[in-house]
Design an enzyme around this catalytic site. Structure first.
Site, PDB file in Angstrom:
ATOM      1  N   VAL A  11       1.008  -1.233   0.070  1.00  0.00           N
ATOM      2  CA  VAL A  11       0.021  -0.028  -0.020  1.00  0.00           C
ATOM      3  C   VAL A  11       0.910   1.411   0.045  1.00  0.00           C
ATOM      4  O   VAL A  11       0.689   2.216  -0.776  1.00  0.00           O
ATOM      5  CB  VAL A  11      -0.951  -0.071   1.247  1.00  0.00           C
ATOM      6  CG1 VAL A  11      -1.751   1.319   1.337  1.00  0.00           C
ATOM      7  CG2 VAL A  11      -1.981  -1.146   1.138  1.00  0.00           C
ATOM      8  N   GLU A 157      -7.457   3.106   1.773  1.00  0.00           N
ATOM      9  CA  GLU A 157      -6.977   2.675   0.268  1.00  0.00           C
ATOM     10  C   GLU A 157      -7.912   1.615   0.056  1.00  0.00           C
ATOM     11  O   GLU A 157      -8.505   0.786   0.547  1.00  0.00           O
ATOM     12  CB  GLU A 157      -5.593   2.050   0.199  1.00  0.00           C
ATOM     13  CG  GLU A 157      -5.323   1.040   1.039  1.00  0.00           C
ATOM     14  CD  GLU A 157      -5.664  -0.402   0.724  1.00  0.00           C
ATOM     15  OE1 GLU A 157      -5.992  -0.702  -0.420  1.00  0.00           O
ATOM     16  OE2 GLU A 157      -5.644  -1.325   1.721  1.00  0.00           O
ATOM     17  N   PHE A 158      -8.384   1.453  -1.605  1.00  0.00           N
ATOM     18  CA  PHE A 158      -9.132   0.584  -2.156  1.00  0.00           C
ATOM     19  C   PHE A 158      -8.370  -0.072  -3.392  1.00  0.00           C
ATOM     20  O   PHE A 158      -8.916   0.073  -4.492  1.00  0.00           O
ATOM     21  CB  PHE A 158     -10.231   1.234  -2.667  1.00  0.00           C
ATOM     22  CG  PHE A 158     -11.380   1.832  -1.531  1.00  0.00           C
ATOM     23  CD1 PHE A 158     -12.071   1.180  -0.748  1.00  0.00           C
ATOM     24  CD2 PHE A 158     -11.023   3.255  -1.064  1.00  0.00           C
ATOM     25  CE1 PHE A 158     -12.769   1.540   0.358  1.00  0.00           C
ATOM     26  CE2 PHE A 158     -11.744   3.786  -0.208  1.00  0.00           C
ATOM     27  CZ  PHE A 158     -12.509   3.000   0.564  1.00  0.00           C
ATOM     28  N   LEU A 159      -7.241  -0.445  -3.175  1.00  0.00           N
ATOM     29  CA  LEU A 159      -6.282  -1.091  -3.988  1.00  0.00           C
ATOM     30  C   LEU A 159      -6.456  -2.538  -3.975  1.00  0.00           C
ATOM     31  O   LEU A 159      -6.571  -3.156  -3.057  1.00  0.00           O
ATOM     32  CB  LEU A 159      -4.800  -0.599  -3.939  1.00  0.00           C
ATOM     33  CG  LEU A 159      -4.526   0.847  -3.564  1.00  0.00           C
ATOM     34  CD1 LEU A 159      -3.135   0.998  -2.885  1.00  0.00           C
ATOM     35  CD2 LEU A 159      -4.916   1.590  -4.619  1.00  0.00           C
ATOM     36  N   ASN A 214     -14.785  -4.093   1.940  1.00  0.00           N
ATOM     37  CA  ASN A 214     -14.260  -5.400   1.766  1.00  0.00           C
ATOM     38  C   ASN A 214     -15.202  -6.368   2.160  1.00  0.00           C
ATOM     39  O   ASN A 214     -15.367  -7.580   1.258  1.00  0.00           O
ATOM     40  CB  ASN A 214     -12.918  -5.609   2.777  1.00  0.00           C
ATOM     41  CG  ASN A 214     -11.697  -5.026   2.159  1.00  0.00           C
ATOM     42  OD1 ASN A 214     -11.766  -4.733   1.241  1.00  0.00           O
ATOM     43  ND2 ASN A 214     -10.708  -5.075   2.684  1.00  0.00           N
ATOM     44  N   PHE A 265     -16.988 -10.004  -8.613  1.00  0.00           N
ATOM     45  CA  PHE A 265     -17.012 -10.819  -7.339  1.00  0.00           C
ATOM     46  C   PHE A 265     -17.832 -12.005  -7.598  1.00  0.00           C
ATOM     47  O   PHE A 265     -18.056 -12.696  -6.519  1.00  0.00           O
ATOM     48  CB  PHE A 265     -16.982 -10.195  -6.359  1.00  0.00           C
ATOM     49  CG  PHE A 265     -15.881  -8.946  -6.286  1.00  0.00           C
ATOM     50  CD1 PHE A 265     -14.660  -9.389  -5.612  1.00  0.00           C
ATOM     51  CD2 PHE A 265     -16.076  -7.695  -6.538  1.00  0.00           C
ATOM     52  CE1 PHE A 265     -13.784  -8.590  -5.658  1.00  0.00           C
ATOM     53  CE2 PHE A 265     -15.208  -6.650  -6.468  1.00  0.00           C
ATOM     54  CZ  PHE A 265     -13.835  -7.321  -6.037  1.00  0.00           C
ATOM     55  N   GLY A 269     -15.439 -19.974  -7.183  1.00  0.00           N
ATOM     56  CA  GLY A 269     -13.915 -20.357  -7.317  1.00  0.00           C
ATOM     57  C   GLY A 269     -13.544 -21.285  -6.194  1.00  0.00           C
ATOM     58  O   GLY A 269     -14.417 -21.836  -5.493  1.00  0.00           O
ATOM     59  N   CYS A 276      -5.902  -8.801   2.394  1.00  0.00           N
ATOM     60  CA  CYS A 276      -7.106  -8.028   2.862  1.00  0.00           C
ATOM     61  C   CYS A 276      -8.224  -8.698   3.341  1.00  0.00           C
ATOM     62  O   CYS A 276      -8.734  -8.716   4.527  1.00  0.00           O
ATOM     63  CB  CYS A 276      -7.475  -7.153   1.663  1.00  0.00           C
ATOM     64  SG  CYS A 276      -6.304  -5.880   1.268  1.00  0.00           S
ATOM     65  N   LYS A 336      -3.574 -14.660  -6.135  1.00  0.00           N
ATOM     66  CA  LYS A 336      -4.168 -14.382  -7.348  1.00  0.00           C
ATOM     67  C   LYS A 336      -3.503 -13.690  -8.605  1.00  0.00           C
ATOM     68  O   LYS A 336      -2.336 -13.801  -8.154  1.00  0.00           O
ATOM     69  CB  LYS A 336      -5.159 -13.077  -7.145  1.00  0.00           C
ATOM     70  CG  LYS A 336      -4.401 -12.015  -6.887  1.00  0.00           C
ATOM     71  CD  LYS A 336      -5.545 -10.625  -6.544  1.00  0.00           C
ATOM     72  CE  LYS A 336      -5.980  -9.638  -7.675  1.00  0.00           C
ATOM     73  NZ  LYS A 336      -6.472  -8.591  -7.300  1.00  0.00           N
TER      74      LYS A 336
HETATM   75  C1  UDX Z   1      -9.393  -6.719  -2.382  1.00  0.00           C
HETATM   76  C2  UDX Z   1     -10.190  -5.690  -2.851  1.00  0.00           C
HETATM   77  O1  UDX Z   1     -10.719  -5.969  -3.959  1.00  0.00           O
HETATM   78  C3  UDX Z   1      -9.703  -4.231  -2.863  1.00  0.00           C
HETATM   79  O2  UDX Z   1     -10.919  -3.372  -3.263  1.00  0.00           O
HETATM   80  C4  UDX Z   1      -9.457  -3.903  -1.309  1.00  0.00           C
HETATM   81  O3  UDX Z   1      -8.906  -2.618  -1.300  1.00  0.00           O
HETATM   82  C5  UDX Z   1      -8.352  -5.029  -0.869  1.00  0.00           C
HETATM   83  O4  UDX Z   1      -8.994  -6.271  -1.173  1.00  0.00           O
HETATM   84  P1  UDX Z   1      -7.094  -7.893  -3.462  1.00  0.00           P
HETATM   85  O5  UDX Z   1      -7.280  -8.756  -2.271  1.00  0.00           O
HETATM   86  O6  UDX Z   1      -5.839  -7.152  -4.054  1.00  0.00           O
HETATM   87  O7  UDX Z   1      -8.311  -6.735  -3.017  1.00  0.00           O
HETATM   88  O8  UDX Z   1      -7.836  -8.803  -4.527  1.00  0.00           O
HETATM   89  P2  UDX Z   1      -9.084  -9.412  -5.213  1.00  0.00           P
HETATM   90  O9  UDX Z   1      -8.865  -9.381  -6.581  1.00  0.00           O
HETATM   91  O10 UDX Z   1     -10.243  -8.577  -4.590  1.00  0.00           O
HETATM   92  O11 UDX Z   1      -9.165 -10.609  -5.074  1.00  0.00           O
HETATM   93  C6  UDX Z   1      -9.196 -11.121  -3.425  1.00  0.00           C
HETATM   94  C7  UDX Z   1      -9.471 -12.791  -3.512  1.00  0.00           C
HETATM   95  O12 UDX Z   1     -10.691 -13.107  -3.918  1.00  0.00           O
HETATM   96  C8  UDX Z   1      -8.429 -13.414  -4.283  1.00  0.00           C
HETATM   97  O13 UDX Z   1      -8.198 -14.663  -3.472  1.00  0.00           O
HETATM   98  C9  UDX Z   1      -9.258 -13.757  -5.442  1.00  0.00           C
HETATM   99  O14 UDX Z   1      -8.936 -14.847  -6.098  1.00  0.00           O
HETATM  100  C10 UDX Z   1     -10.627 -14.056  -4.831  1.00  0.00           C
HETATM  101  N1  UDX Z   1     -11.898 -14.000  -5.694  1.00  0.00           N
HETATM  102  C11 UDX Z   1     -12.290 -12.537  -6.241  1.00  0.00           C
HETATM  103  C12 UDX Z   1     -12.634 -14.741  -5.924  1.00  0.00           C
HETATM  104  O15 UDX Z   1     -12.329 -15.839  -5.281  1.00  0.00           O
HETATM  105  N2  UDX Z   1     -13.639 -14.680  -6.774  1.00  0.00           N
HETATM  106  C13 UDX Z   1     -14.143 -13.535  -7.279  1.00  0.00           C
HETATM  107  O16 UDX Z   1     -14.909 -13.682  -8.121  1.00  0.00           O
HETATM  108  C14 UDX Z   1     -13.034 -12.562  -7.247  1.00  0.00           C
END
Ligand code: UDX
Length: 469
Positions: A11, A157-159, A214, A265, A269, A276, A336
């Site tokens: 971050v 943050e929303f990264l 989140n 989302f 999966g 996060c 991911k």
């Molecule tokens: C997340 C949020 O997207 C972000 O807005 C916040 O600030 C921090 O947390 P991140 O953890 O980087 O970000 O990744 P994200 O793409 O959201 O995926 C998180 C987890 O969920 C991963 O393990 C991903 O594989 C999983 N996921 C995501 C699923 O299992 N199914 C989905 O449809 C989307």
């Protein structure tokens, strides 16, 4: 503006590099001298698309530097952003030790100075933290009062890892929680170039917005996974088709066909991982329970995610007719695609589950940086019976099955027909629904998640509507 970024994790580094790109003058502060040296020499310590270039540009333009000397860093800045980690404590709460240590050091560095300075918390903390513990720590150590020559803000943050630069530069929203008007104005100036809604609010609302955001996304994932889990026991149903049907709701997909972000989302999966969602949901639930608030939704989201690896192992078990002694390849350890981060890696959790069920487990990841960390993670979790390789052919050779755990595009591009020839049983459980749409390949069984497996080990399986083998 001149900003000190305290903590150069993912971050902090992304925030610093992006703010420098926007023309602000950034000093990145980290207690780890090796990390500081890496940043100063233009070496990007994490795998994040676009970040190495931004770091180099910032250094070259003289707008970004790194140091371990917090006091001198702050001396030249108007804003300090606390971006240190808030790891999970044993009870699920966030460990505030590193954050309060940073707040103390910032407070001490501010003592004796007269100019106005804003401290903004970027780390994810439960509501009330900035207003109480952080505030008290800074006021006590600086000898200043918020609202006087000290500003206090909370700026979550929303990264999302893998797209963090774009998420920062093209933000959906900027949330500025502030305890005082001058602090709020300073943050508004910092984000002046942003063409998105800016919500100014209280410190506690800003803190809660981050957890709420989140929790909402994690809820969508667990909802999709609950449907997938039901489909996996209901022959003739297909979670992905069902989700496509749900996405077509006009609340999720506009009439012109543009999907809204929520559909990202709403896909089954093997469960969410990363730095996060798992940590923040636990901390949010711990916070809510601690104040006697209801948590049924959070409980269900967490429980659904926790059981997902076991559900997937069960699906593979039914597909193969048993896991004991089966050689299983787990493909993808990064939590991911687009990152080397293994925190709460669903692939590793799944590998552990398969091992516990008697399988011989081999893991692969196409990113060397992810694989390099994996042996440490496996050792920490007493999972050294799991083998690792950067060679997909080695991992697949003689395997009785494989599970795709990370949606790396690399796996989509594999010549699966050829790979299948080397496997003892050419069965791929597609845990990320990555291979859907690939033409059926003779001799290869691709089982998407969210579809029931035949009760007994099949001599042939219908995939994508085709009978193969
Ligand atoms: C997340 C949020 O997207 C972000 O807005 C916040 O600030 C921090 O947390 P991140 O953890 O980087 O970000 O990744 P994200 O793409 O959201 O995926 C998180 C987890 O969920 C991963 O393990 C991903 O594989 C999983 N996921 C995501 C699923 O299992 N199914 C989905 O449809 C989307």
């Amino acid at each position: 503006m001149r900003v000190a970024i305290i903590g150069t994790g993912y971050v902090g580094l992304v925030t610093g590099a992006c703010l420098a790109h926007l023309g602000h003058t950034i000093v990145c502060v980290d207690s780890n001298p090796a990390r500081v040296a890496a940043i100063e020499s233009g070496e990007c310590p994490i795998h994040e698309d676009g970040l190495p270039q931004l770091l180099k540009d910032g250094l070259r333009r003289g707008l970004l530097r790194a140091t371990s000397d917090l006091e001198s860093a702050i001396d030249s800045c108007e804003i300090s952003m606390l971006c240190v980690g808030t790891p999970s404590a044993d009870d699920g709460s966030a460990d505030l030790g590193p954050l309060l240590a940073a707040a103390r050091q910032v407070g001490e560095a501010l003592r004796g100075r007269k100019d106005f300075h804003v401290v903004a918390v970027k780390s994810t903390v439960v509501p009330g933290t900035t207003d109480t513990l952080v505030r008290e720590t800074i006021e006590h150590n600086s000898g200043r009062r918020v609202g006087d020559t000290l500003g206090l803000a909370m700026n979550p943050e929303f990264l999302s890892q893998g797209s963090a630069i774009r998420d920062f530069m093209e933000a959906d929203r900027v949330i500025i929680g502030a305890a005082d008007l001058r602090g709020q104005r300073a943050l508004e100036d910092l984000y002046d170039a942003f063409d998105c809604p800016i919500l100014t609010t209280s410190l506690r609302n800003a803190e809660m917005i981050k957890y709420g955001a989140n929790a909402l996304q994690a809820t969508l994932i667990s909802f999709a996974n609950q449907i997938a889990g039901i489909c996996e026991h209901a022959p003739g149903t297909d979670e992905a088709v069902i989700m496509t049907g749900l996405h077509l709701d006009r609340n999720l997909t506009a009439r012109d066909g543009a999907p809204c972000g929520a559909t990202k989302f709403l896909r089954g999966g093997i469960g969410f991982g990363g730095s996060c969602f798992p940590k923040d949901l636990e901390a949010f639930r711990h916070f809510a329970r601690g104040i006697g608030a209801p948590t049924e939704m959070l409980d269900a989201v967490i429980a659904t995610n926790r059981r997902r690896p076991a559900d997937i192992a069960g699906l593979l078990d039914r597909l193969l007719g048993g896991l004991n002694g089966a050689r299983i390849a787990v493909l993808g350890l990064a939590f991911k695609p687009g990152t080397d981060d293994l925190r709460c890696s669903p692939g590793i959790t799944l590998a552990a589950e398969l091992l516990a069920r008697g399988a011989e487990v081999r893991c692969h990841d196409p990113l060397p940086a992810a694989l390099a960390q994996a042996s440490d993670v496996l050792a920490q979790r007493n999972l050294t019976d799991i083998t690792l390789s950067d060679r997909l052919d080695q991992v697949l050779a003689d395997a009785d099955g494989a599970v795709i755990a990370t949606a790396w595009p690399y796996y989509r591009d594999v010549d699966w027909r050829r790979a299948a020839l080397t496997m003892a049983a050419p069965v791929i459980l597609d845990g990320r629904d990555l291979l859907r749409g690939l033409p059926p390949q003779a001799g290869l069984v691709i089982q998407p998640i969210g579809i029931a497996a035949p009760a007994n080990r099949p001599s042939h399986i219908a995939t994508n509507g085709e009978t193969i083998r």
